[in-house]
Design a protein around this motif. Structure first.
Motif, mmCIF file in Angstrom:
data_model
loop_
_atom_site.group_PDB
_atom_site.id
_atom_site.type_symbol
_atom_site.label_atom_id
_atom_site.label_comp_id
_atom_site.label_asym_id
_atom_site.label_seq_id
_atom_site.Cartn_x
_atom_site.Cartn_y
_atom_site.Cartn_z
ATOM 1 N N LEU A 66 27.160 60.929 50.228
ATOM 2 C CA LEU A 66 26.495 59.690 50.083
ATOM 3 C C LEU A 66 25.608 59.476 48.987
ATOM 4 C CD1 LEU A 66 24.946 60.202 54.141
ATOM 5 C CD2 LEU A 66 26.835 58.486 53.204
ATOM 6 N N ALA A 67 25.254 60.572 48.316
ATOM 7 C CA ALA A 67 24.489 60.309 47.067
ATOM 8 C C ALA A 67 25.163 59.904 46.107
ATOM 9 C CB ALA A 67 23.847 61.714 46.583
ATOM 10 N N GLN A 68 26.421 60.161 45.958
ATOM 11 C CA GLN A 68 27.348 59.603 45.066
ATOM 12 C C GLN A 68 27.701 58.148 45.174
ATOM 13 O OE1 GLN A 68 28.585 60.883 42.037
ATOM 14 N NE2 GLN A 68 27.557 62.842 42.323
ATOM 15 N N LEU A 69 27.993 57.799 46.452
ATOM 16 C CA LEU A 69 28.184 56.443 46.768
ATOM 17 C C LEU A 69 26.917 55.611 46.321
ATOM 18 C CD1 LEU A 69 30.430 56.636 50.007
ATOM 19 C CD2 LEU A 69 31.181 56.203 47.432
ATOM 20 N N HIS A 70 25.665 56.204 46.649
ATOM 21 C CA HIS A 70 24.677 55.308 46.547
ATOM 22 C C HIS A 70 24.442 55.088 45.024
ATOM 23 C CE1 HIS A 70 20.206 54.656 46.062
ATOM 24 N NE2 HIS A 70 20.361 53.958 47.335
ATOM 25 N N ARG A 71 24.804 56.068 43.976
ATOM 26 C CA ARG A 71 24.811 55.818 42.590
ATOM 27 C C ARG A 71 25.611 54.925 42.059
ATOM 28 N NH1 ARG A 71 24.470 61.649 42.897
ATOM 29 N NH2 ARG A 71 22.499 62.315 42.597
ATOM 30 N N HIS A 72 26.889 54.721 42.990
ATOM 31 C CA HIS A 72 28.037 53.611 42.578
ATOM 32 C C HIS A 72 27.833 52.518 43.807
ATOM 33 C CE1 HIS A 72 28.834 57.178 40.473
ATOM 34 N NE2 HIS A 72 29.417 56.461 39.585
ATOM 35 N N SER A 79 39.730 59.573 44.763
ATOM 36 C CA SER A 79 39.888 60.657 43.752
ATOM 37 C C SER A 79 38.598 61.000 42.983
ATOM 38 C CB SER A 79 41.234 60.131 42.888
ATOM 39 O OG SER A 79 41.105 59.043 42.289
ATOM 40 N N ALA A 80 38.003 59.847 42.552
ATOM 41 C CA ALA A 80 36.805 60.076 41.726
ATOM 42 C C ALA A 80 35.667 60.539 42.487
ATOM 43 C CB ALA A 80 36.426 58.708 41.124
ATOM 44 N N LEU A 81 35.549 60.134 43.358
ATOM 45 C CA LEU A 81 34.585 60.890 44.527
ATOM 46 C C LEU A 81 34.855 62.279 44.790
ATOM 47 C CD1 LEU A 81 32.062 60.524 46.266
ATOM 48 C CD2 LEU A 81 33.631 59.711 48.253
ATOM 49 N N SER A 82 36.012 62.641 44.746
ATOM 50 C CA SER A 82 36.459 63.954 44.897
ATOM 51 C C SER A 82 36.170 64.706 43.541
ATOM 52 C CB SER A 82 37.985 64.395 45.075
ATOM 53 O OG SER A 82 38.505 65.671 45.276
ATOM 54 N N ARG A 83 36.281 64.376 42.448
ATOM 55 C CA ARG A 83 35.948 64.945 41.029
ATOM 56 C C ARG A 83 34.559 65.131 40.799
ATOM 57 N NH1 ARG A 83 39.651 61.363 39.057
ATOM 58 N NH2 ARG A 83 37.909 60.049 38.061
ATOM 59 N N GLY A 89 40.603 66.781 47.632
ATOM 60 C CA GLY A 89 40.711 65.371 48.289
ATOM 61 C C GLY A 89 40.720 65.448 49.975
ATOM 62 N N GLY A 90 41.318 66.835 50.509
ATOM 63 C CA GLY A 90 41.310 66.874 51.871
ATOM 64 C C GLY A 90 39.849 66.737 52.484
ATOM 65 N N ASN A 91 38.842 67.448 51.556
ATOM 66 C CA ASN A 91 37.464 67.288 52.048
ATOM 67 C C ASN A 91 36.928 66.129 52.133
ATOM 68 O OD1 ASN A 91 37.330 70.298 52.344
ATOM 69 N ND2 ASN A 91 36.537 70.588 50.263
ATOM 70 N N VAL A 92 37.117 65.278 50.925
ATOM 71 C CA VAL A 92 36.696 63.853 50.704
ATOM 72 C C VAL A 92 37.279 62.959 52.008
ATOM 73 C CG1 VAL A 92 36.740 61.864 49.407
ATOM 74 C CG2 VAL A 92 36.274 64.162 48.653
#
Length: 174
Positions: A66-72, A79-83, A89-92
């Motif tokens: 959620l923090a990563q998405l909040h920053r974006h 794929s970027a979220l996974s990186r 990718g399975g976890n994401v």
């Protein structure tokens, strides 16, 4: 570290400064620093995980997602979220499925690459994350309260220098 500070640290016994301090005098200082960094990171992360679970019923992985998405705010390709999260990718995909079902994120086909999906926070997701993030920040402040502002600034600077060195070393290896 100043001589007075080093002397003060040496006056503490191993139980007060951590088991990693038991590395012998013959051990390289770099190894001692690495063990201390790892011990501190593990201890803080363990406490944050415990508090997130207890107070909000969420995992650290979910909070980080959620923090990563909040920053974006415009969303991210999965794929970027996974990186960014340094997970597969399975976890994401699994986290996305759960959070989408709860109405916290929305997944759409990426307009620029129809083979990819883009994920973004919903209004409810943004509100929920911001509530948790505010409490999380307070926890981090509390956990680092044993250091004064000057010590935090110095530690931040030193770790920044280490990050630059590590990045340069990795680039040179490539």
């Amino acid at each position: 570290m100043k001589k007075a500070t080093l002397k003060a640290v040496r006056l503490l016994d191993d139980d007060q400064i951590g088991i990693e301090a038991r590395a012998g005098d013959a051990d390289h200082q770099a190894l001692k620093v690495w063990l201390r960094l790892l011990a501190c990171t593990t201890q803080i992360e363990t406490e944050i995980r415990r508090r997130l679970r207890k107070e909000f019923g969420i995992t650290l992985a979910r909070f980080d997602y959620l923090a990563q998405l909040h920053r974006h705010p415009d969303g991210l390709r999965m794929s970027a979220l996974s990186r960014y999260l340094m997970v597969t990718g399975g976890n994401v995909t699994a986290l996305t499925d759960d959070l989408e079902a709860e109405g916290l994120v929305v997944r759409e086909t990426d307009a620029e690459d129809r083979r990819s999906f883009k994920v973004a926070l919903t209004a409810a997701g943004r509100k929920a994350f911001e509530k948790v993030a505010q409490v999380h920040e307070g926890w981090v402040v509390e956990l680092l309260a044993g250091l004064g502002i000057e010590q935090k600034l110095e530690l931040h600077d030193l770790l920044g220098r280490l990050r630059v060195h590590l990045s340069q070393s990795q680039e040179n290896q490539a």
